[in-house]
Structures are given as C-alpha cells and as structure tokens.
Design a protein around this motif. Structure first.
Motif, PDB file in Angstrom:
ATOM      1  N   ARG A 425       0.860  -1.185   0.000  1.00 66.34           N
ATOM      2  CA  ARG A 425       0.000   0.000   0.000  1.00 66.34           C
ATOM      3  C   ARG A 425       0.897   1.235   0.000  1.00 66.34           C
ATOM      4  N   ASN A 426       0.348   2.359  -0.390  1.00 71.98           N
ATOM      5  CA  ASN A 426       1.067   3.633  -0.340  1.00 71.98           C
ATOM      6  C   ASN A 426       0.527   4.479   0.798  1.00 71.98           C
ATOM      7  N   ASP A 427       1.412   5.216   1.468  1.00 70.44           N
ATOM      8  CA  ASP A 427       0.919   6.249   2.367  1.00 70.44           C
ATOM      9  C   ASP A 427       0.812   7.564   1.590  1.00 70.44           C
ATOM     10  N   LYS A 428       0.303   8.581   2.241  1.00 64.81           N
ATOM     11  CA  LYS A 428       0.060   9.857   1.548  1.00 64.81           C
ATOM     12  C   LYS A 428       1.352  10.489   1.043  1.00 64.81           C
ATOM     13  N   GLN A 429       2.456  10.214   1.719  1.00 67.31           N
ATOM     14  CA  GLN A 429       3.730  10.809   1.326  1.00 67.31           C
ATOM     15  C   GLN A 429       4.253  10.213   0.022  1.00 67.31           C
ATOM     16  N   HIS A 430       3.706   9.067  -0.406  1.00 62.76           N
ATOM     17  CA  HIS A 430       4.214   8.404  -1.606  1.00 62.76           C
ATOM     18  C   HIS A 430       3.101   8.133  -2.627  1.00 62.76           C
ATOM     19  N   PRO A 493      20.277  -7.978  15.651  1.00 59.92           N
ATOM     20  CA  PRO A 493      20.061  -6.988  14.589  1.00 59.92           C
ATOM     21  C   PRO A 493      18.773  -7.257  13.821  1.00 59.92           C
ATOM     22  N   ILE A 494      18.080  -6.180  13.474  1.00 55.85           N
ATOM     23  CA  ILE A 494      16.787  -6.307  12.786  1.00 55.85           C
ATOM     24  C   ILE A 494      16.700  -5.329  11.629  1.00 55.85           C
ATOM     25  N   ALA A 495      15.836  -5.654  10.685  1.00 54.27           N
ATOM     26  CA  ALA A 495      15.396  -4.692   9.678  1.00 54.27           C
ATOM     27  C   ALA A 495      13.892  -4.861   9.538  1.00 54.27           C
ATOM     28  N   PHE A 496      13.197  -3.756   9.555  1.00 58.27           N
ATOM     29  CA  PHE A 496      11.731  -3.746   9.506  1.00 58.27           C
ATOM     30  C   PHE A 496      11.297  -3.092   8.202  1.00 58.27           C
ATOM     31  N   TYR A 497      10.494  -3.814   7.414  1.00 64.31           N
ATOM     32  CA  TYR A 497      10.014  -3.359   6.111  1.00 64.31           C
ATOM     33  C   TYR A 497       8.540  -2.993   6.225  1.00 64.31           C
ATOM     34  N   PHE A 498       8.210  -1.758   5.787  1.00 61.55           N
ATOM     35  CA  PHE A 498       6.910  -1.177   6.123  1.00 61.55           C
ATOM     36  C   PHE A 498       6.583  -0.111   5.090  1.00 61.55           C
ATOM     37  N   ASN A 499       5.365  -0.134   4.535  1.00 59.07           N
ATOM     38  CA  ASN A 499       4.974   0.875   3.554  1.00 59.07           C
ATOM     39  C   ASN A 499       4.211   2.052   4.144  1.00 59.07           C
ATOM     40  N   ASP A 511      -8.920  -4.088   2.728  1.00 61.28           N
ATOM     41  CA  ASP A 511      -9.298  -5.256   1.930  1.00 61.28           C
ATOM     42  C   ASP A 511      -8.261  -5.591   0.857  1.00 61.28           C
ATOM     43  N   VAL A 512      -8.379  -6.798   0.328  1.00 63.38           N
ATOM     44  CA  VAL A 512      -7.426  -7.327  -0.652  1.00 63.38           C
ATOM     45  C   VAL A 512      -7.387  -6.478  -1.910  1.00 63.38           C
ATOM     46  N   ASP A 513      -8.516  -5.985  -2.354  1.00 63.24           N
ATOM     47  CA  ASP A 513      -8.574  -5.265  -3.625  1.00 63.24           C
ATOM     48  C   ASP A 513      -7.786  -3.960  -3.613  1.00 63.24           C
ATOM     49  N   LYS A 514      -7.365  -3.519  -2.437  1.00 61.08           N
ATOM     50  CA  LYS A 514      -6.596  -2.280  -2.335  1.00 61.08           C
ATOM     51  C   LYS A 514      -5.084  -2.526  -2.289  1.00 61.08           C
ATOM     52  N   ILE A 515      -4.681  -3.791  -2.342  1.00 63.33           N
ATOM     53  CA  ILE A 515      -3.260  -4.120  -2.296  1.00 63.33           C
ATOM     54  C   ILE A 515      -2.650  -3.994  -3.678  1.00 63.33           C
ATOM     55  N   ASN A 516      -1.505  -3.356  -3.757  1.00 62.26           N
ATOM     56  CA  ASN A 516      -0.710  -3.275  -4.983  1.00 62.26           C
ATOM     57  C   ASN A 516       0.261  -4.455  -4.959  1.00 62.26           C
ATOM     58  N   PHE A 517      -0.126  -5.552  -5.586  1.00 65.50           N
ATOM     59  CA  PHE A 517       0.670  -6.777  -5.498  1.00 65.50           C
ATOM     60  C   PHE A 517       2.022  -6.686  -6.213  1.00 65.50           C
ATOM     61  N   PRO A 518       2.131  -5.996  -7.354  1.00 65.00           N
ATOM     62  CA  PRO A 518       3.471  -5.817  -7.931  1.00 65.00           C
ATOM     63  C   PRO A 518       4.422  -5.088  -6.973  1.00 65.00           C
ATOM     64  N   SER A 519       3.908  -4.109  -6.216  1.00 60.15           N
ATOM     65  CA  SER A 519       4.734  -3.425  -5.229  1.00 60.15           C
ATOM     66  C   SER A 519       5.144  -4.383  -4.119  1.00 60.15           C
ATOM     67  N   ALA A 520       4.191  -5.184  -3.623  1.00 56.49           N
ATOM     68  CA  ALA A 520       4.499  -6.166  -2.579  1.00 56.49           C
ATOM     69  C   ALA A 520       5.511  -7.188  -3.072  1.00 56.49           C
ATOM     70  N   GLU A 521       5.415  -7.550  -4.346  1.00 53.47           N
ATOM     71  CA  GLU A 521       6.383  -8.477  -4.939  1.00 53.47           C
ATOM     72  C   GLU A 521       7.797  -7.908  -4.871  1.00 53.47           C
ATOM     73  N   LYS A 522       7.954  -6.637  -5.237  1.00 53.28           N
ATOM     74  CA  LYS A 522       9.284  -6.017  -5.237  1.00 53.28           C
ATOM     75  C   LYS A 522       9.878  -5.966  -3.835  1.00 53.28           C
ATOM     76  N   VAL A 523       9.047  -5.613  -2.856  1.00 51.41           N
ATOM     77  CA  VAL A 523       9.547  -5.554  -1.481  1.00 51.41           C
ATOM     78  C   VAL A 523       9.920  -6.953  -0.997  1.00 51.41           C
ATOM     79  N   SER A 524       9.092  -7.934  -1.300  1.00 54.68           N
ATOM     80  CA  SER A 524       9.372  -9.312  -0.869  1.00 54.68           C
ATOM     81  C   SER A 524      10.681  -9.818  -1.468  1.00 54.68           C
ATOM     82  N   ARG A 525      10.913  -9.476  -2.729  1.00 53.33           N
ATOM     83  CA  ARG A 525      12.174  -9.891  -3.362  1.00 53.33           C
ATOM     84  C   ARG A 525      13.374  -9.180  -2.735  1.00 53.33           C
TER      85      ARG A 525
END
Length: 548
Positions: A425-430, A493-499, A511-525
């Motif tokens: 997901r995107n926040d308002k800053q992005h 040591p930790i790294a936290f990934y968060f949109n 809900d699921v329909d609001k997820i940008n799955f290509p974006s989630a794919e890039k972060v997961s990779r």
C-alpha cells in the motif's frame, strides 16, 4: 560478467580448500559434500529463486487469509486458528520442517494468553476516591484484584541505567512506585543520558520503566502522564475508548510477576505524593540543574487503597513456524517474520486486515517457498532460516515476545531478524510513487546489516529506501511497534520493512482489492536478497552499535 566470474572463482577456491583440509569430525567424501552444499548457495544466482516470488502467488494466498471466512484472524478465535492451519500446511507442502518438539503439531508454538475485562477500579488517597478510566488507566495486568493497602514511594524518572539510577538506596520491594514520564534533560535542553537531543527507550517505551521496577521488586509503577489533567485526558483518550472492551495479554504468575503499569493524572500523582503538580515539574528542573538524580522532598500519602478488579480466562493461541535447515553454518539462524493476527469482528463487521498484516504474512510464505526451491536445487542456504508468523501482535507484540522468551532456537545463535508488516500500500507521502519501502532499524545494532540491505537494494531492487521513521525522534515510534522489537531488545540486529499507514489502517476497509501486489512483490524480493546474503556470507554479521 566480471561479477559472476569472480563469484565462481571464489567458489572454486573454497571447494578446493575444503576438500583438501582434514579435521577429526569430517574428511573425505563427507567434507566434499558439506563444502559442495555451501558452494551451491554461494555460486547460485539468487535472482532465479527471488523471481519465484510473484504478485499472482501473493494475491492467491492473501485472498484466502484476508477473506471474510477467516473472520479477521483475531487472536485465539476460530479465524486465527484457520489461518494458522493454512500457513502451516503451506510450510509442510514446501518441505519445511516443523521445529517444535512439544505438542501435537510441530509447526505450532502453542501458549496460553489471558483474556480479561475490567470490573471495579479505584484508588483512595486521603479519603478521596480516584476512578479507573478517568483519573488513571492500567496498561496490561494488575495484581490488585481485591482492595489492598499500598505503600507509595517516589522514584524520580524510574530509570535504572549504569549512567543514571533512580533506585540507588531505594527499597521498592512490594511497593507502588510513582515515576515521572520521559527522561531527564540537562539545563541546555539535551537529554542527560544521551547528551544529545535524541530521546532514548526510557522515553519511547514505558514498558522499559515497568521492567526496571519489576527487577527491583515493585508491585506497580504509576507513570505521571501529561503536565496538566487536560493533557492527560488527551494522551489517554484511546485507553478510555478501549476500557469497556475485553483485552488479551500475559497474566502475572508467581514465578514471573510483572509490575503493573498505570498512567496517572498529575492531580492524582500530586495527591499520592502529598504535593502540588507544579512541584513535580520543579523536580525535573532540579535534576536538569544538578545533572544527576536528586533526592525529593515528597512525603508520599499513607493508607492508600487500590482495587483494579479483572475478570480473566485463558486464551490458547499459537505462533506458526517453518524451519529450513542450512548446510555448513546450520547452527546459526536467520528469522524472517510477520504477524498473521488482526482485529477480528467488531459490531458484526469483519476487519480483514489484508494489509495489516496479511501482506507481510503472504510475503513470508512466498519467501519460505523461494528458499525451499533453492534448497531442492542444491543451492540451499548455509545458515538455517526460521520463517516465523506470530500471533497477538495487535494485542501488544505478544506472540513475538513469547517466542523470544521461549525461543525454539537459542537467541545467541540468531544472527538477524527481518520483519515484514504492511506492504503493498502507499501512504500519503508516496502517492503515485509505489516503488519505495520504509526501512526501520537496520543500522540500530549492526552497521553490516544496514550495508547488506543497501547493497541488496542497489544490486537487485532499486526501490527508494525511506529512513524517515528510523529517526529516534520520530513521534510515530514504529521501531517499537512491530514484532522485530522483541528481537532488537535482545541484542539481535533487525530490519523492519513497512509501507506506512493509510486511511484503511485498522478499519474494516483494509481489503485485498486495495493491495498493490506488484509493489508487494518487489519488497518481498528485496527481503529475499537481503536474507540470501545474511544466510550465505561466511562471517556472521557483527553487533557493533546500540542506537535507539
């Protein structure tokens, strides 16, 4: 081309060295086999396996986990159990082991939380009754089930640190300790402990003060909140709204008592200390002037009566664990985590939590599958990897806290934790710029982890790594608000990934329909490539800093 030739050359040299060395434990064909497995991971192209993490697969899993049929996955409820079953079957189907030795399901780390709701609550000071929900709030459990007489003491800011201790020559065993919020400053306005304008954990996380008081034997900690009663009301409004709802937490036990943590108004604190609210502010000024703890002139009230009735019942729940054993460095462990619980059903409406944190959970599931594919191809990780999906994050990071208190694998052998919470997901800053991720905490304990994260992104992902929320003075305090923190506070040591947050955060519209799955794919990779480096490098990353 040069990069690949260099990598293969190093791999060949490593194989040659391993096959010719002789040790009492391993020799001959066994040594070659072990070395070959290590080289498999070093020489392999991780992109091949990262690319098995796809937007389509993330969506497939999320449409199940965030469906109405899972009823919002609230901790201890039927939907959470259904989610746990789905995740564990995915781990099993991909060849991951269940590492838990106790219980009927080796993929489940089961434990009991406590569901409770408030009954009558008050404190009586000098004949005046102060009411829970108006004058004070209890955060978590409280030992005052029936009315008790409490002995009150004042302990400054409630800090116990090598550089600053409010507990020197102060006996708080079995007592109720009143402490000021935050931490002391110098006369120039900088924080006394850090010497800078950066606040520390003593300010950021009130549980730190409760933990210090618990070690000293205190029964409760009363945190003076706000400089005025009006400010207190504003700061505690969300607790007032939640007071009538049942809550979930760890119960206090005889073997592991916890000091109750309460937020109290300045007026109530003044009554407890037989003083005026202005004198509490003056105490802080005297510490600033002295540059060290000072003795107070407060004479706490006597005969204080406390009752915080709590109705309790056990609530069984489970973390879900999938384990992929490494090769030559298998005793060391990388933990990749998310939380799979959410808010459940409120007023008949399902809170599906697609983004929070269904998105992180399906990322962990896909990462598990990608590393499993690498292992099947002979390129499995040198270090072991634990894929950890935890329960009860929404109740106060309880699932990850339970794991770190009762680790299946020694924390001393845990190299790093990569935690994923709310991606896609995107926040308002992005807005309109989805190719970003907030990275939090990567430099807090290890400069090497931060460098690995940066290099993985530069080499493979090219996302904007936004460190806004890594600032210790950021008011959102996200570093303390997801499951990685329970590893970080144990020196891992930790790294936290968060949109970031958005208008659907903790709303039934997540809900699921609001997820940008290509974006989630890039972060997961990106997480995959970072984990690949951590799992396959020869030297374990160093813990060389302790930033807040």
């Amino acid at each position: 081309m040069k990069k690949h030739l260099y990598t293969l050359g190093m791999a060949a040299a490593f194989l040659s060295a391993c096959s010719t060395s002789q040790t009492p434990a391993t020799s001959g064909s066994d040594a070659v086999s072990t070395a070959a497995k290590a080289v498999g991971a070093i020489a392999a192209d991780p992109t091949k396996y990262a690319n098995t993490i796809t937007a389509a697969d993330l969506e497939k899993h999320l449409r199940i986990l965030a469906s109405d049929s899972l009823e919002g996955r609230e901790t201890g409820r039927r939907g959470q159990k259904m989610a746990a079953d789905y995740i564990s079957k995915h781990f099993r189907a991909n060849g991951l082991m269940g590492p838990v030795k106790t219980g009927s399901n080796p993929y489940y780390q089961t434990f009991d939380l406590e569901e409770s709701s408030w009954g009558e609550g008050y404190m009586t000071v000098a004949g005046k009754k102060y009411t829970m929900g108006k004058d004070f709030f209890v955060l978590g459990a409280s030992p005052f089930q029936a009315e008790e007489t409490a002995q009150v003491v004042f302990a400054g800011y409630g800090i116990e640190d090598p550089a600053y201790s409010d507990y020197t020559n102060l006996d708080v065993t079995g007592k109720v300790v009143v402490v000021l919020a935050g931490e002391p400053k110098k006369a120039d306005g900088t924080y006394l402990l850090s010497g800078t304008d950066k606040m520390g954990t003593w300010s950021q996380d009130p549980r730190t003060k409760a933990a210090a008081a618990t070690k000293k034997g205190a029964k409760a900690v009363l945190l003076v909140t706000g400089s005025t009663d009006e400010e207190f009301q504003k700061m505690t409004g969300r607790y007032a709204n939640a007071l009538t709802r049942p809550s979930i937490g760890f119960g206090a036990t005889a073997t592991q008592p916890r000091a109750a943590l309460m937020m109290v108004s300045p007026t109530m604190a003044s009554a407890l200390l037989n003083t005026k609210a202005a004198n509490l502010t003056a105490y802080g000024a005297s510490v600033a002037k002295a540059g060290k703890p000072v003795a107070s002139t407060f004479k706490p009230a006597t005969g204080v009566k406390v009752k915080t009735e709590r109705k309790r019942q056990p609530l069984p729940t489970e973390n879900v664990l999938g384990y992929l054993e490494g090769s030559d460095l298998k005793d060391e462990l990388i933990v990749i985590s998310s939380h799979y619980d959410h808010e459940g059903i409120k007023d008949g409406v399902v809170y599906n939590g697609a983004n929070d944190d269904g998105s992180g959970t399906v990322a962990v599931m896909e990462l598990a599958q990608a590393f499993a594919e690498a292992k099947k191809a002979g390129a499995g990780p040198r270090r072991s990897i634990l894929f950890l999906t935890v329960t009860a994050e929404e109740k106060g990071l309880l699932g990850s806290e339970y794991y770190t208190m009762n680790p299946v694998f020694p924390l001393a052998n845990t190299v790093a934790n990569l935690n994923i919470d709310m991606i896609g997901r995107n926040d308002k800053q992005h807005e309109g710029k989805p190719d970003y991720i907030y990275v939090i905490g990567s430099d807090k304990l290890s400069s090497e982890l931060h460098a690995i994260s940066e290099n993985a992104n530069k080499t493979y992902s090219n996302l904007e790594l936004d460190y806004t929320f890594n600032d210790p003075n950021d008011p959102n305090r996200f570093y303390y608000r997801s499951d990685h923190y329970n590893f970080a506070k144990n020196g891992i040591p930790i790294a936290f990934y968060f949109n970031g947050v958005h208008d659907d955060y903790h709303q039934p519209t997540d809900d699921v329909d609001k997820i940008n799955f290509p974006s989630a794919e890039k972060v997961s990779r990106l997480v995959f490539h970072t984990a690949w480096d951590l799992a396959n490098r020869t030297e374990r990353i160093k813990v060389d800093s302790n930033k807040k």
